[in-house]
Scaffold this motif. Structure first.
Motif, mmCIF file in Angstrom:
data_model
loop_
_atom_site.group_PDB
_atom_site.id
_atom_site.type_symbol
_atom_site.label_atom_id
_atom_site.label_comp_id
_atom_site.label_asym_id
_atom_site.label_seq_id
_atom_site.Cartn_x
_atom_site.Cartn_y
_atom_site.Cartn_z
ATOM 1 N N THR A 54 0.931 -0.626 0.139
ATOM 2 C CA THR A 54 0.111 0.044 0.045
ATOM 3 C C THR A 54 0.389 1.518 -0.348
ATOM 4 O OG1 THR A 54 -1.219 -1.269 1.220
ATOM 5 C CG2 THR A 54 -2.082 1.008 1.246
ATOM 6 N N SER A 55 2.189 1.421 0.841
ATOM 7 C CA SER A 55 2.596 2.525 1.207
ATOM 8 C C SER A 55 3.532 2.890 0.075
ATOM 9 C CB SER A 55 3.888 2.190 2.016
ATOM 10 O OG SER A 55 2.786 2.015 3.731
ATOM 11 N N TRP A 56 4.310 1.522 -0.792
ATOM 12 C CA TRP A 56 4.536 1.795 -2.760
ATOM 13 C C TRP A 56 4.064 2.276 -3.662
ATOM 14 C CZ3 TRP A 56 9.519 2.326 -2.622
ATOM 15 C CH2 TRP A 56 10.701 2.559 -1.828
ATOM 16 N N GLN A 57 2.486 1.495 -3.607
ATOM 17 C CA GLN A 57 1.785 2.377 -4.413
ATOM 18 C C GLN A 57 1.667 3.267 -4.365
ATOM 19 O OE1 GLN A 57 -1.378 -0.984 -4.184
ATOM 20 N NE2 GLN A 57 -0.032 -2.462 -4.681
ATOM 21 N N ASN A 58 0.949 4.180 -3.287
ATOM 22 C CA ASN A 58 0.094 5.231 -3.046
ATOM 23 C C ASN A 58 1.415 6.309 -2.749
ATOM 24 O OD1 ASN A 58 -1.840 3.856 -2.898
ATOM 25 N ND2 ASN A 58 -2.224 3.660 -0.966
ATOM 26 N N TYR A 59 2.627 6.212 -2.032
ATOM 27 C CA TYR A 59 3.261 7.803 -1.795
ATOM 28 C C TYR A 59 4.696 7.389 -2.816
ATOM 29 C CZ TYR A 59 0.207 6.988 1.634
ATOM 30 O OH TYR A 59 -1.006 7.130 2.123
ATOM 31 N N SER A 60 4.914 6.147 -3.385
ATOM 32 C CA SER A 60 6.532 5.562 -4.342
ATOM 33 C C SER A 60 6.411 6.175 -5.078
ATOM 34 C CB SER A 60 6.940 4.840 -3.501
ATOM 35 O OG SER A 60 8.734 4.635 -4.553
ATOM 36 N N LEU A 61 8.093 7.626 -5.938
ATOM 37 C CA LEU A 61 7.741 7.151 -7.397
ATOM 38 C C LEU A 61 8.195 6.026 -7.707
ATOM 39 C CD1 LEU A 61 10.476 10.136 -6.908
ATOM 40 C CD2 LEU A 61 7.904 10.068 -7.383
ATOM 41 N N PRO A 68 6.460 2.469 -7.727
ATOM 42 C CA PRO A 68 5.300 1.380 -7.476
ATOM 43 C C PRO A 68 5.861 0.208 -6.747
ATOM 44 C CG PRO A 68 4.420 3.032 -9.296
ATOM 45 C CD PRO A 68 5.919 3.467 -8.942
ATOM 46 N N SER A 69 6.100 -0.241 -8.132
ATOM 47 C CA SER A 69 6.518 -0.962 -8.185
ATOM 48 C C SER A 69 7.738 -2.058 -7.396
ATOM 49 C CB SER A 69 6.052 -2.090 -9.620
ATOM 50 O OG SER A 69 7.464 -1.350 -9.951
ATOM 51 N N LYS A 70 8.599 -1.596 -7.186
ATOM 52 C CA LYS A 70 10.334 -1.935 -6.277
ATOM 53 C C LYS A 70 9.271 -3.247 -5.375
ATOM 54 C CE LYS A 70 13.578 -0.075 -3.370
ATOM 55 N NZ LYS A 70 14.501 1.493 -3.055
ATOM 56 N N TYR A 71 8.714 -3.062 -4.746
ATOM 57 C CA TYR A 71 8.107 -3.969 -3.856
ATOM 58 C C TYR A 71 8.080 -5.198 -4.149
ATOM 59 C CZ TYR A 71 3.046 -4.162 -4.565
ATOM 60 O OH TYR A 71 2.308 -3.729 -4.199
ATOM 61 N N THR A 72 7.879 -4.693 -5.403
ATOM 62 C CA THR A 72 7.754 -6.374 -6.489
ATOM 63 C C THR A 72 8.442 -7.598 -6.901
ATOM 64 O OG1 THR A 72 7.519 -5.414 -8.504
ATOM 65 C CG2 THR A 72 5.447 -5.670 -7.324
ATOM 66 N N THR A 73 10.238 -6.419 -7.177
ATOM 67 C CA THR A 73 10.911 -6.976 -7.179
ATOM 68 C C THR A 73 11.606 -8.055 -6.739
ATOM 69 O OG1 THR A 73 12.856 -5.420 -7.920
ATOM 70 C CG2 THR A 73 11.120 -5.545 -9.258
ATOM 71 N N LYS A 74 12.626 -9.465 -6.426
ATOM 72 C CA LYS A 74 13.725 -9.264 -5.284
ATOM 73 C C LYS A 74 14.542 -8.772 -4.723
ATOM 74 C CE LYS A 74 16.195 -13.290 -4.242
ATOM 75 N NZ LYS A 74 16.732 -15.085 -5.600
ATOM 76 N N THR A 75 15.131 -7.145 -5.782
ATOM 77 C CA THR A 75 16.181 -7.054 -5.674
ATOM 78 C C THR A 75 15.304 -5.608 -4.752
ATOM 79 O OG1 THR A 75 17.623 -6.930 -7.176
ATOM 80 C CG2 THR A 75 18.152 -4.959 -6.565
#
Length: 137
Positions: A47-54, A56-63
């Motif tokens: 939720t945080s990365w989708q709504n507040y990040s530049l 938004p898909s960072k949490y979907t990768t291993k790195t």
């Protein structure tokens, strides 16, 4: 022998880190990181990365998830003496430990000379051998 304490938050973050390295950012990884964030009154990672990040898909990768978990560990365990060992374990010592140690001029007699920022020590962390810890016997 000195006793050591292991907080549940530390255990959850270590487990999430290990799961992420084995199988990538699964729902179980998010569950353990979100447990820490929920206790702190924050929204979950997704939720945080989708709504507040530049990014938004960072949490979907291993790195990306690895970087998020490392940041969560740094924030959650800030004053517990674990960051030094985490940096060594993550092999980030050359970037984090090669910075100058700065401070105020404690020998200044007047305000202008006291509040002068000086380089007190220049650290050197350059070789792979620096990741090993020397034990004194």
């Amino acid at each position: 022998m000195l006793g050591t304490e292991l907080r549940l938050a530390d255990l959850y973050l270590m487990y999430a880190e290990a799961l992420n390295e084995v199988s990538g950012p699964t729902t179980e990884v998010l569950q353990y990181v979100d447990a820490i964030r929920t206790r702190a009154g924050l929204e979950g990672v997704a939720t945080s990365w989708q709504n507040y990040s530049l990014n938004p898909s960072k949490y979907t990768t291993k790195t990306g998830m690895r970087e998020i978990i490392q940041r969560e560990r740094t924030i959650e365990l800030a004053y517990e003496g674990k960051n030094f060992w985490d940096i060594k374990r993550w092999k980030k010592g050359t970037r984090e430990f090669n910075q100058a140690i700065k401070g105020w001029n404690v020998f200044g007699t007047k305000e202008a000379s006291y509040y002068q920022v000086l380089t007190l020590y220049q650290q050197r962390f350059v070789a792979p051998r620096d990741y090993f810890y020397q034990f004194m016997i």
